[in-house]
Scaffold this motif. Structure first.
Motif, PDB file in Angstrom:
ATOM      1  N   PHE A  53       0.832  -1.199   0.000  1.00  0.00           N
ATOM      2  CA  PHE A  53       0.000   0.000   0.000  1.00  0.00           C
ATOM      3  C   PHE A  53       0.868   1.251   0.000  1.00  0.00           C
ATOM      4  O   PHE A  53       2.011   1.243   0.440  1.00  0.00           O
ATOM      5  N   THR A  54       0.300   2.312  -0.512  1.00  0.00           N
ATOM      6  CA  THR A  54       0.901   3.643  -0.455  1.00  0.00           C
ATOM      7  C   THR A  54      -0.204   4.632  -0.115  1.00  0.00           C
ATOM      8  O   THR A  54      -1.255   4.642  -0.767  1.00  0.00           O
ATOM      9  N   GLY A  55       0.000   5.421   0.922  1.00  0.00           N
ATOM     10  CA  GLY A  55      -1.023   6.346   1.372  1.00  0.00           C
ATOM     11  C   GLY A  55      -1.323   7.438   0.358  1.00  0.00           C
ATOM     12  O   GLY A  55      -0.511   7.716  -0.533  1.00  0.00           O
ATOM     13  N   PRO A  56      -2.541   8.008   0.461  1.00  0.00           N
ATOM     14  CA  PRO A  56      -3.514   7.780   1.536  1.00  0.00           C
ATOM     15  C   PRO A  56      -4.389   6.554   1.276  1.00  0.00           C
ATOM     16  O   PRO A  56      -4.910   6.379   0.193  1.00  0.00           O
ATOM     17  N   VAL A  57      -4.532   5.711   2.312  1.00  0.00           N
ATOM     18  CA  VAL A  57      -5.343   4.497   2.214  1.00  0.00           C
ATOM     19  C   VAL A  57      -6.040   4.226   3.540  1.00  0.00           C
ATOM     20  O   VAL A  57      -5.663   4.752   4.586  1.00  0.00           O
ATOM     21  N   LEU A  58      -7.047   3.355   3.459  1.00  0.00           N
ATOM     22  CA  LEU A  58      -7.664   2.745   4.626  1.00  0.00           C
ATOM     23  C   LEU A  58      -7.434   1.239   4.528  1.00  0.00           C
ATOM     24  O   LEU A  58      -7.556   0.661   3.441  1.00  0.00           O
ATOM     25  N   LEU A  59      -7.087   0.596   5.640  1.00  0.00           N
ATOM     26  CA  LEU A  59      -6.910  -0.853   5.696  1.00  0.00           C
ATOM     27  C   LEU A  59      -7.916  -1.408   6.693  1.00  0.00           C
ATOM     28  O   LEU A  59      -8.054  -0.879   7.802  1.00  0.00           O
ATOM     29  N   PHE A  60      -8.602  -2.486   6.333  1.00  0.00           N
ATOM     30  CA  PHE A  60      -9.670  -3.029   7.161  1.00  0.00           C
ATOM     31  C   PHE A  60      -9.328  -4.442   7.627  1.00  0.00           C
ATOM     32  O   PHE A  60      -8.775  -5.240   6.869  1.00  0.00           O
ATOM     33  N   ALA A  61      -9.695  -4.750   8.868  1.00  0.00           N
ATOM     34  CA  ALA A  61      -9.404  -6.074   9.431  1.00  0.00           C
ATOM     35  C   ALA A  61     -10.558  -6.535  10.311  1.00  0.00           C
ATOM     36  O   ALA A  61     -11.149  -5.737  11.052  1.00  0.00           O
ATOM     37  N   VAL A 112      -8.514   0.297   0.822  1.00  0.00           N
ATOM     38  CA  VAL A 112      -9.330   1.288   0.132  1.00  0.00           C
ATOM     39  C   VAL A 112      -8.431   2.487  -0.172  1.00  0.00           C
ATOM     40  O   VAL A 112      -7.944   3.159   0.739  1.00  0.00           O
ATOM     41  N   HIS A 113      -8.195   2.734  -1.442  1.00  0.00           N
ATOM     42  CA  HIS A 113      -7.331   3.837  -1.867  1.00  0.00           C
ATOM     43  C   HIS A 113      -8.125   5.139  -1.853  1.00  0.00           C
ATOM     44  O   HIS A 113      -9.282   5.179  -2.287  1.00  0.00           O
ATOM     45  N   LEU A 114      -7.493   6.191  -1.363  1.00  0.00           N
ATOM     46  CA  LEU A 114      -8.162   7.477  -1.208  1.00  0.00           C
ATOM     47  C   LEU A 114      -7.481   8.563  -2.023  1.00  0.00           C
ATOM     48  O   LEU A 114      -6.263   8.523  -2.240  1.00  0.00           O
ATOM     49  N   THR A 115      -8.264   9.536  -2.446  1.00  0.00           N
ATOM     50  CA  THR A 115      -7.692  10.759  -2.986  1.00  0.00           C
ATOM     51  C   THR A 115      -7.317  11.648  -1.796  1.00  0.00           C
ATOM     52  O   THR A 115      -7.721  11.394  -0.661  1.00  0.00           O
ATOM     53  N   ASP A 116      -6.555  12.695  -2.051  1.00  0.00           N
ATOM     54  CA  ASP A 116      -6.198  13.601  -0.960  1.00  0.00           C
ATOM     55  C   ASP A 116      -7.442  14.246  -0.352  1.00  0.00           C
ATOM     56  O   ASP A 116      -7.522  14.447   0.865  1.00  0.00           O
ATOM     57  N   LYS A 117      -8.419  14.570  -1.198  1.00  0.00           N
ATOM     58  CA  LYS A 117      -9.659  15.169  -0.706  1.00  0.00           C
ATOM     59  C   LYS A 117     -10.424  14.199   0.178  1.00  0.00           C
ATOM     60  O   LYS A 117     -10.930  14.565   1.247  1.00  0.00           O
ATOM     61  N   GLU A 118     -10.504  12.930  -0.243  1.00  0.00           N
ATOM     62  CA  GLU A 118     -11.185  11.916   0.568  1.00  0.00           C
ATOM     63  C   GLU A 118     -10.454  11.690   1.880  1.00  0.00           C
ATOM     64  O   GLU A 118     -11.089  11.531   2.939  1.00  0.00           O
ATOM     65  N   ALA A 119      -9.124  11.681   1.820  1.00  0.00           N
ATOM     66  CA  ALA A 119      -8.337  11.493   3.039  1.00  0.00           C
ATOM     67  C   ALA A 119      -8.620  12.605   4.038  1.00  0.00           C
ATOM     68  O   ALA A 119      -8.721  12.363   5.249  1.00  0.00           O
ATOM     69  N   SER A 120      -8.774  13.826   3.560  1.00  0.00           N
ATOM     70  CA  SER A 120      -9.080  14.956   4.447  1.00  0.00           C
ATOM     71  C   SER A 120     -10.434  14.773   5.111  1.00  0.00           C
ATOM     72  O   SER A 120     -10.603  15.093   6.299  1.00  0.00           O
ATOM     73  N   ARG A 121     -11.391  14.236   4.378  1.00  0.00           N
ATOM     74  CA  ARG A 121     -12.719  14.004   4.944  1.00  0.00           C
ATOM     75  C   ARG A 121     -12.674  12.933   6.035  1.00  0.00           C
ATOM     76  O   ARG A 121     -13.305  13.075   7.087  1.00  0.00           O
ATOM     77  N   PHE A 122     -11.934  11.864   5.778  1.00  0.00           N
ATOM     78  CA  PHE A 122     -11.831  10.812   6.796  1.00  0.00           C
ATOM     79  C   PHE A 122     -11.066  11.306   8.019  1.00  0.00           C
ATOM     80  O   PHE A 122     -11.394  10.949   9.143  1.00  0.00           O
ATOM     81  N   ALA A 123     -10.060  12.129   7.803  1.00  0.00           N
ATOM     82  CA  ALA A 123      -9.319  12.700   8.933  1.00  0.00           C
ATOM     83  C   ALA A 123     -10.253  13.546   9.793  1.00  0.00           C
ATOM     84  O   ALA A 123     -10.167  13.532  11.033  1.00  0.00           O
TER      85      ALA A 123
END
Length: 286
Positions: A53-61, A112-123
């Motif tokens: 993986f390379t950020g920004p990402v979400l990893l689920f377990a 789950v791969h994120l765009t920078d904009k999506e990463a900001s929303r999750f943050a």
């Protein structure tokens, strides 16, 4: 770390920053775990799966998977955990569609791969969760709402990636057929050669293509498919270990327990004790 406990002292939800020296140590959590990585890269290991993986990402377990990371470079990571008693993903499957997509799916990678904009929303959502958890009397309703929003947005992004075929190599019709056969026959066919024969290919060819397409070999997928169903019945029903072993066509509950512990590192009873029995068990029977 910010944590929420039930009135009886059970862990319900937690959020904390994770560092490389901790992430590199194999661990099992009784809760669902989500790793938010806005920056950095590495390799995520979840049971048999290995995912770069390379950020920004979400990893689920899912609960009690064996998890660790390696080859981490300039990694920033926040872990969000929640217990099935706090938010039941099966009960809310229509609202967030995460069960079988983000969690409990042996075929789809947990990234789950994120765009920078999506990463900001999750943050921002994680910050809202942390602020609410830091209140003198945190609202479980508010926290569940934030968590549901987090999961719903994650599912939407993952579904879009699947629809656009951006999270998997070019579609392999025979591997999709293998997936279908495995879901139909995993209780009775336990050898890769069995499926290779049905697919009219050699066992070696099946292994090569399976590794490329699913990032796991056929034996791993067969074992994981059995374990996935076992975990489902342990968590979503009140059937005894003996009844579940019978459902899965093991010769007895002791053999089932040995097989389950070999793969998951915990016994079926320990898995049930740690994850609990879902409220779904009393709502309907499948």
């Amino acid at each position: 770390m910010k944590t929420i406990y039930s009135s009886s002292g059970e862990y319900l939800l937690g959020i904390k920053a994770m560092h490389e020296d901790v992430l590199c140590i194999p661990a099992q959590y009784a809760e669902y775990a989500i790793f938010f990585i806005p920056e950095g890269s590495g390799t995520f290991h979840a049971d048999f799966g290995t995912f770069a993986f390379t950020g920004p990402v979400l990893l689920f377990a899912t609960p009690l998977q064996v998890l660790y990371m390696e080859d981490c470079q300039t990694l920033k990571c926040t872990m969000l955990q929640f217990h099935g008693d706090f938010y039941c993903i099966e009960y809310h499957r229509k609202e967030v569609a995460c069960n079988g997509l983000l969690f409990n799916n042996i075929y789809i990678d947990p990234v789950v791969h994120l765009t920078d904009k999506e990463a900001s929303r999750f943050a921002a959502i994680l910050n809202d969760i942390a602020e609410e958890a830091d209140q003198d009397v945190p609202s479980e309703i508010v926290l569940r709402s934030y968590l549901q929003l987090f999961l719903a947005k994650s599912s939407s992004i993952k579904l879009k990636a699947i629809d656009e075929h951006t999270d998997r190599p070019q579609k392999d019709e025979q591997m999709e057929r293998f997936r279908q056969l495995l879901d139909e026959l995993y209780l009775t066919l336990h050898k890769p050669s069995d499926y290779a024969g049905l697919l009219a290919m050699s066992a070696d060819n099946l292994t090569r293509r399976c590794n490329k397409y699913f990032k796991k070999n056929p034996t791993q997928l067969i074992q994981e498919r059995i374990i996935l169903e076992a975990k489902k019945q342990l968590h979503l029903t009140r059937q005894s270990i003996k009844e579940i072993a019978y459902n899965l066509q093991f010769q007895d509950e002791f053999y089932f327990s040995r097989f389950f512990k070999k793969i998951t590192k915990v016994s079926p009873q320990a898995f049930r004790d740690k994850t609990g029995i879902s409220i779904v068990a009393d709502l309907y029977k499948e």
